[in-house]
Design an enzyme around this catalytic site. Structure first.
Site, PDB file in Angstrom:
ATOM      1  N   LYS A 228       0.816  -1.216   0.000  1.00  0.00           N
ATOM      2  CA  LYS A 228       0.000   0.000   0.000  1.00  0.00           C
ATOM      3  C   LYS A 228       0.851   1.268   0.000  1.00  0.00           C
ATOM      4  O   LYS A 228       2.061   1.245   0.234  1.00  0.00           O
ATOM      5  CB  LYS A 228      -0.954  -0.003   1.205  1.00  0.00           C
ATOM      6  CG  LYS A 228      -2.136  -0.944   1.026  1.00  0.00           C
ATOM      7  CD  LYS A 228      -3.128  -0.832   2.167  1.00  0.00           C
ATOM      8  CE  LYS A 228      -4.365  -1.685   1.907  1.00  0.00           C
ATOM      9  NZ  LYS A 228      -5.331  -1.615   3.026  1.00  0.00           N
ATOM     10  N   ARG A 262      -3.704 -10.128   5.233  1.00  0.00           N
ATOM     11  CA  ARG A 262      -4.287 -10.127   3.880  1.00  0.00           C
ATOM     12  C   ARG A 262      -3.209  -9.606   2.931  1.00  0.00           C
ATOM     13  O   ARG A 262      -2.802  -8.444   3.026  1.00  0.00           O
ATOM     14  CB  ARG A 262      -5.538  -9.247   3.832  1.00  0.00           C
ATOM     15  CG  ARG A 262      -6.244  -9.235   2.477  1.00  0.00           C
ATOM     16  CD  ARG A 262      -7.477  -8.345   2.520  1.00  0.00           C
ATOM     17  NE  ARG A 262      -8.178  -8.362   1.252  1.00  0.00           N
ATOM     18  CZ  ARG A 262      -7.917  -7.547   0.226  1.00  0.00           C
ATOM     19  NH1 ARG A 262      -6.945  -6.648   0.333  1.00  0.00           N
ATOM     20  NH2 ARG A 262      -8.610  -7.633  -0.890  1.00  0.00           N
TER      21      ARG A 262
END
Length: 284
Positions: A228, A262
């Site tokens: 991210k 995740r």
């Protein structure tokens, strides 16, 4: 990472033990997810990715058909379900015993996926905020529910990062929703603090520093920081170069009590779990 409370969740009649941290592999059946290498659209790409996720040691496949990156295109429920059908049919055919989670904020999509394709878990980035029917639906379906903290929607969340007290507000957000869902009879809840969703770069790292405080809820924690912008912006790199940063933050997350990671890169996350568990197996 030792659990002080039961962390078993019921997935399609089987108990999944989250006292041992689990890895959830990302399967994006989208054309526009933020990490280009994660986009799988052809039947062959989807089949190969699903096999890779399981072969590398993930216990859950999280399939999503709606990109939640900042400023993502808003697609209809029909288009989302069309993409999901393709992916779920392949998963059911090739891996009928796999634990499948569907990443959706839409109650009708969640219901179809559970009833028609045997999906075991619902992963909702909006925690019911984008579909008022979601909580009722999850309670009726009786499946584990992952609820994430986000202010706004994927289209405007980056303009909604103003907090008087970030940690306090996220706590209150979860506390209210947990109470409501418990009253509705939802048994298996998993909390996702929502890294990257309606938070500045600094706020994401503040949230990471306080992650272990969320164990007060006595509920499993999911962390999704894979490649991210909280990594790429801080290190001034592209998402393609963010594997090392992802592994570092996954390791910190595990040491602060994360129960599910995740990730895009399953093998590296599985190795991080094994290494951290080995270190923590030696009591001081």
């Amino acid at each position: 990472m030792k659990a002080s409370f039961s962390k078993y969740i019921n997935v399609n009649g089987r108990l999944l033990d989250l006292s041992v941290p689990q890895v959830m592999g990302i399967l994006n059946v989208t054309p526009d997810s933020f990490y280009a290498d994660s986009r799988k659209q052809t039947e062959l790409e989807i089949a190969e990715r699903a096999k890779q996720i399981l072969d590398e040691g993930a216990s859950i496949i999280d399939i999503g058909a709606y990109s939640s990156r900042p400023n993502a295109e808003h697609i209809s429920a029909e288009e989302e379900m069309k993409r999901l059908r393709t992916g779920l049919e392949i998963l059911n055919r090739n891996h009928p015993d796999a634990i499948i989670s569907v990443d959706t904020f839409r109650a009708n999509v969640a219901e179809i996926c559970v009833k028609d394709y045997g999906v075991a878990m619902i992963n909702d980035i909006a925690a019911g905020e984008m579909d008022a029917s979601m909580f009722d639906t999850v309670a009726r379906l009786n499946v584990p529910y992952i609820m994430m903290h986000m202010k706004g929607t994927p289209q405007n969340m980056q303009q909604n990062s103003c907090y008087d007290n970030l940690i306090k507000e996220v706590f209150i957000y979860f506390a209210q929703k947990v109470d409501l869902l418990r009253d509705m009879g939802v048994k298996d809840l998993i909390l996702d603090p929502g890294f990257g969703f309606g938070k500045t770069l600094e706020q994401n790292y503040q949230l990471m520093n306080y992650l272990d405080d969320f164990r007060e809820f006595k509920l499993p924690l999911l962390v999704g920081i894979s490649r991210k912008s909280m990594i790429t912006k801080l290190l001034d790199i592209a998402s393609q170069d963010a594997l090392n940063g992802t592994t570092v933050l996954n390791t910190i997350s595990l040491m602060k009590g994360a129960d599910i990671l995740r990730v895009h890169d399953v093998k590296h996350a599985v190795e991080a779990v094994k290494l951290v568990r080995t270190v923590e197996s030696f009591e001081k």
